[in-house]
Scaffold this motif. Structure first.
Motif, PDB file in Angstrom:
ATOM      1  N   THR A  66       0.831  -1.206   0.000  1.00 24.51           N
ATOM      2  CA  THR A  66       0.000   0.000   0.000  1.00 24.51           C
ATOM      3  C   THR A  66       0.862   1.250   0.000  1.00 24.51           C
ATOM      4  OG1 THR A  66      -1.839  -1.100   1.139  1.00 24.51           O
ATOM      5  CG2 THR A  66      -1.732   1.301   1.304  1.00 24.51           C
ATOM      6  N   ILE A  67       1.867   1.262   0.848  1.00 24.80           N
ATOM      7  CA  ILE A  67       2.762   2.420   0.917  1.00 24.80           C
ATOM      8  C   ILE A  67       3.559   2.564  -0.378  1.00 24.80           C
ATOM      9  CG2 ILE A  67       4.763   3.412   2.119  1.00 24.80           C
ATOM     10  CD1 ILE A  67       3.678   2.038   4.675  1.00 24.80           C
ATOM     11  N   GLY A  68       4.026   1.447  -0.900  1.00 22.67           N
ATOM     12  CA  GLY A  68       4.791   1.489  -2.138  1.00 22.67           C
ATOM     13  C   GLY A  68       3.977   2.018  -3.299  1.00 22.67           C
ATOM     14  N   SER A  69       2.723   1.615  -3.368  1.00 27.89           N
ATOM     15  CA  SER A  69       1.849   2.072  -4.441  1.00 27.89           C
ATOM     16  C   SER A  69       1.573   3.566  -4.341  1.00 27.89           C
ATOM     17  CB  SER A  69       0.531   1.290  -4.394  1.00 27.89           C
ATOM     18  OG  SER A  69      -0.374   1.754  -5.370  1.00 27.89           O
ATOM     19  N   ALA A  70       1.413   4.051  -3.108  1.00 29.53           N
ATOM     20  CA  ALA A  70       1.073   5.457  -2.906  1.00 29.53           C
ATOM     21  C   ALA A  70       2.276   6.384  -2.948  1.00 29.53           C
ATOM     22  CB  ALA A  70       0.366   5.623  -1.562  1.00 29.53           C
ATOM     23  N   GLU A  71       3.428   5.898  -2.466  1.00 24.87           N
ATOM     24  CA  GLU A  71       4.576   6.790  -2.275  1.00 24.87           C
ATOM     25  C   GLU A  71       5.784   6.449  -3.147  1.00 24.87           C
ATOM     26  OE1 GLU A  71       3.904   9.278  -0.487  1.00 24.87           O
ATOM     27  OE2 GLU A  71       2.133   8.545   0.580  1.00 24.87           O
ATOM     28  N   GLY A  72       5.910   5.170  -3.515  1.00 20.13           N
ATOM     29  CA  GLY A  72       7.061   4.771  -4.325  1.00 20.13           C
ATOM     30  C   GLY A  72       8.345   4.586  -3.544  1.00 20.13           C
ATOM     31  N   ARG A  73       8.318   4.890  -2.253  1.00 23.30           N
ATOM     32  CA  ARG A  73       9.521   4.736  -1.422  1.00 23.30           C
ATOM     33  C   ARG A  73       9.110   4.789   0.050  1.00 23.30           C
ATOM     34  NH1 ARG A  73       9.020  10.198  -1.780  1.00 23.30           N
ATOM     35  NH2 ARG A  73       9.715  11.378   0.063  1.00 23.30           N
ATOM     36  N   LEU A  74      10.060   4.456   0.918  1.00 19.67           N
ATOM     37  CA  LEU A  74       9.885   4.631   2.360  1.00 19.67           C
ATOM     38  C   LEU A  74      11.186   5.220   2.892  1.00 19.67           C
ATOM     39  CD1 LEU A  74       8.125   4.161   4.914  1.00 19.67           C
ATOM     40  CD2 LEU A  74       9.224   1.917   5.130  1.00 19.67           C
ATOM     41  N   ASP A  75      11.096   6.329   3.607  1.00 14.65           N
ATOM     42  CA  ASP A  75      12.293   6.993   4.119  1.00 14.65           C
ATOM     43  C   ASP A  75      12.650   6.572   5.541  1.00 14.65           C
ATOM     44  OD1 ASP A  75      12.674   8.805   1.806  1.00 14.65           O
ATOM     45  OD2 ASP A  75      10.775   9.661   2.476  1.00 14.65           O
ATOM     46  N   VAL A  76      11.629   6.389   6.370  1.00 12.06           N
ATOM     47  CA  VAL A  76      11.866   6.049   7.771  1.00 12.06           C
ATOM     48  C   VAL A  76      10.935   4.911   8.185  1.00 12.06           C
ATOM     49  CG1 VAL A  76      11.820   6.860  10.162  1.00 12.06           C
ATOM     50  CG2 VAL A  76      12.540   8.421   8.335  1.00 12.06           C
ATOM     51  N   LEU A  77      11.515   3.911   8.834  1.00  8.07           N
ATOM     52  CA  LEU A  77      10.746   2.803   9.408  1.00  8.07           C
ATOM     53  C   LEU A  77      11.036   2.758  10.897  1.00  8.07           C
ATOM     54  CD1 LEU A  77       9.106   0.141   9.411  1.00  8.07           C
ATOM     55  CD2 LEU A  77      11.215  -1.032   8.705  1.00  8.07           C
ATOM     56  N   VAL A  78       9.991   2.794  11.706  1.00  4.85           N
ATOM     57  CA  VAL A  78      10.140   2.695  13.162  1.00  4.85           C
ATOM     58  C   VAL A  78       9.488   1.403  13.637  1.00  4.85           C
ATOM     59  CG1 VAL A  78       9.660   3.733  15.405  1.00  4.85           C
ATOM     60  CG2 VAL A  78      10.156   5.207  13.433  1.00  4.85           C
ATOM     61  N   LEU A 113      12.600  -3.281   2.786  1.00  6.48           N
ATOM     62  CA  LEU A 113      13.906  -2.996   2.174  1.00  6.48           C
ATOM     63  C   LEU A 113      13.825  -2.464   0.743  1.00  6.48           C
ATOM     64  CD1 LEU A 113      16.227  -5.840   3.529  1.00  6.48           C
ATOM     65  CD2 LEU A 113      16.414  -3.391   3.972  1.00  6.48           C
ATOM     66  N   PRO A 114      13.004  -3.042  -0.136  1.00  9.74           N
ATOM     67  CA  PRO A 114      12.949  -2.501  -1.504  1.00  9.74           C
ATOM     68  C   PRO A 114      12.527  -1.031  -1.537  1.00  9.74           C
ATOM     69  CG  PRO A 114      11.959  -4.686  -1.435  1.00  9.74           C
ATOM     70  CD  PRO A 114      12.180  -4.271  -0.015  1.00  9.74           C
ATOM     71  N   LEU A 115      11.627  -0.630  -0.653  1.00  7.48           N
ATOM     72  CA  LEU A 115      11.184   0.762  -0.610  1.00  7.48           C
ATOM     73  C   LEU A 115      12.212   1.659   0.069  1.00  7.48           C
ATOM     74  CD1 LEU A 115       7.390   0.395   0.301  1.00  7.48           C
ATOM     75  CD2 LEU A 115       8.408   0.830  -1.941  1.00  7.48           C
ATOM     76  N   LEU A 116      12.878   1.148   1.099  1.00 10.75           N
ATOM     77  CA  LEU A 116      13.918   1.923   1.766  1.00 10.75           C
ATOM     78  C   LEU A 116      15.081   2.215   0.823  1.00 10.75           C
ATOM     79  CD1 LEU A 116      13.918   0.056   5.200  1.00 10.75           C
ATOM     80  CD2 LEU A 116      13.383   2.479   4.887  1.00 10.75           C
ATOM     81  N   ARG A 117      15.386   1.274  -0.037  1.00 12.74           N
ATOM     82  CA  ARG A 117      16.507   1.467  -0.969  1.00 12.74           C
ATOM     83  C   ARG A 117      16.222   2.560  -1.994  1.00 12.74           C
ATOM     84  NH1 ARG A 117      16.694  -4.722  -1.148  1.00 12.74           N
ATOM     85  NH2 ARG A 117      18.296  -5.259   0.415  1.00 12.74           N
ATOM     86  N   LYS A 118      14.969   2.944  -2.123  1.00 12.71           N
ATOM     87  CA  LYS A 118      14.605   4.011  -3.064  1.00 12.71           C
ATOM     88  C   LYS A 118      14.661   5.395  -2.401  1.00 12.71           C
ATOM     89  CE  LYS A 118      11.675   1.011  -5.881  1.00 12.71           C
ATOM     90  NZ  LYS A 118      10.301   0.751  -6.404  1.00 12.71           N
TER      91      LYS A 118
END
Length: 228
Positions: A66-78, A113-118
Motif C-alpha cells: 500500500t505504501i509502495g503504491s502510494a509513495e514509491g519509497r519509504l524513508d523512515v521505518l520505526v 527494504l525494496p522501498l527503503l533502498r529508493k
C-alpha cells in the motif's frame, strides 16, 4: 516530504512519535493490528493508516505494498510494536513474545527494504530496551537489574542484535536501536511507573531524523550511545 511508517502506532510511544514527526513535516503511516483503533488514531493525528500485524506475513506485505503504491519509497521505518508477555513463562507465550518483538522486525524489515533502498536517506529505528542489555541487567545501579521479565528481556536482546546485524548487512541504510526510558503506557500500567510518552518519544524522533552521515548499528537512550 519524508515518508515514515511506525508499527504499533495507535497508542503509547508509537502514537506520540507519529505526532512529533508529523509536526516536523513527515508523512506518517500508522501501522496497527486493529483497524478501528488504527483508523481512529490516524484520524486524530492527521496521519495515514495501514493495517499491519507484525506477526502476519500477508498483513505486513499488504501494508508495504500500500505504501509502495502510494509513495514509491519509504524513508523512515520505526519498529515500535511490542508486548511484555508476562502471563507465564511457557512455550506458547515465548513464541508469541518472540514473534512480535523479534521475528516481527525481520518480517517488516524484509518487506520494507525494496522501498527503503529508493530513499535518499533511509533510516530504521528499533524501539528496543535495556532490559535486553547484558550491561544493564548485571549493573546494580540500573533499574533493569531488578526487572524480572525473562521473555521480554530476551526478545529485546534479539531485537537489538537484529538491528546491529542489519546495519552491517545493509550499509546504505541506517539502523539504530534505542532504550526509550521507563514510560507510562499500557505495557507498564500494571507496575504503576513511567514518565510521559512525550519525553520517551523524543529519542525515537532524534534517531528517525538523522542526516545521511548519522550513526548506524548503535544502541541509544536520551543521553547518547549505551553499552550493550
Amino acid at each position: 516530504m519524508t515518508v515514515t511508517l511506525i508499527t504499533g502506532a495507535n497508542k503509547g510511544i508509537g502514537f506520540e512519535t507519529a505526532k512529533q514527526l508529523l509536526e516536523l513535516g513527515h508523512k506518517v503511516y500508522i501501522g496497527a493490528r486493529d483497524v478501528e483503533r488504527g483508523e481512529k488514531a490516524a484520524a486524530a493525528l492527521g496521519a495515514h493508516f495501514v493495517q499491519l500485524d507484525v506477526t502476519d506475513d500477508a498483513s505486513v506485505s499488504g501494508a508495504l505494498a500500500t505504501i509502495g503504491s502510494a509513495e514509491g519509497r519509504l524513508d523512515v521505518l520505526v519498529h515500535n510494536a511490542g508486548i511484555l508477555g508476562t502471563e507465564s513463562a511457557d512455550g506458547p507465550t515465548a513464541l508469541r513474545v518472540f514473534d512480535t518483538n523479534a521475528v516481527g522486525i525481520v518480517r517488516v524489515t524484509e518487506a520494507a527494504l525494496p522501498l527503503l533502498r529508493k530513499s535518499s536517506n533511509p533510516t530504521v529505528v528499533t524501539v528496543s530496551s535495556s532490559a535486553g542489555s547484558f550491561w544493564a541487567v548485571n549493573n546494580p545501579d540500573r533499574p533493569e537489574f531488578h526487572l524480572s521479565l525473562a521473555l521480554y528481556s530476551a526478545s529485546k536482546s534479539a531485537a537489538t542484535m537484529l538491528t546491529i546485524q542489519y546495519a552491517k548487512s545493509q550499509p546504505g541504510i541506517k539502523f539504530n536501536a534505542l532504550e526509550p526510558g521507563t514510560t507510562a503506557t499500557d505495557m507498564t500500567a500494571a507496575f504503576g511507573i513511567g514518565r510521559p510518552v512525550e519525553e520517551s518519544a523524543r529519542t525515537v524522533v532524534r534517531l528517525a531524523t538523522l542526516g545521511p552521515d548519522g550513526p548506524t548499528g548503535t544502541f541509544h537512550d536520551e543521553t547518547g550511545e549505551l553499552p550493550w
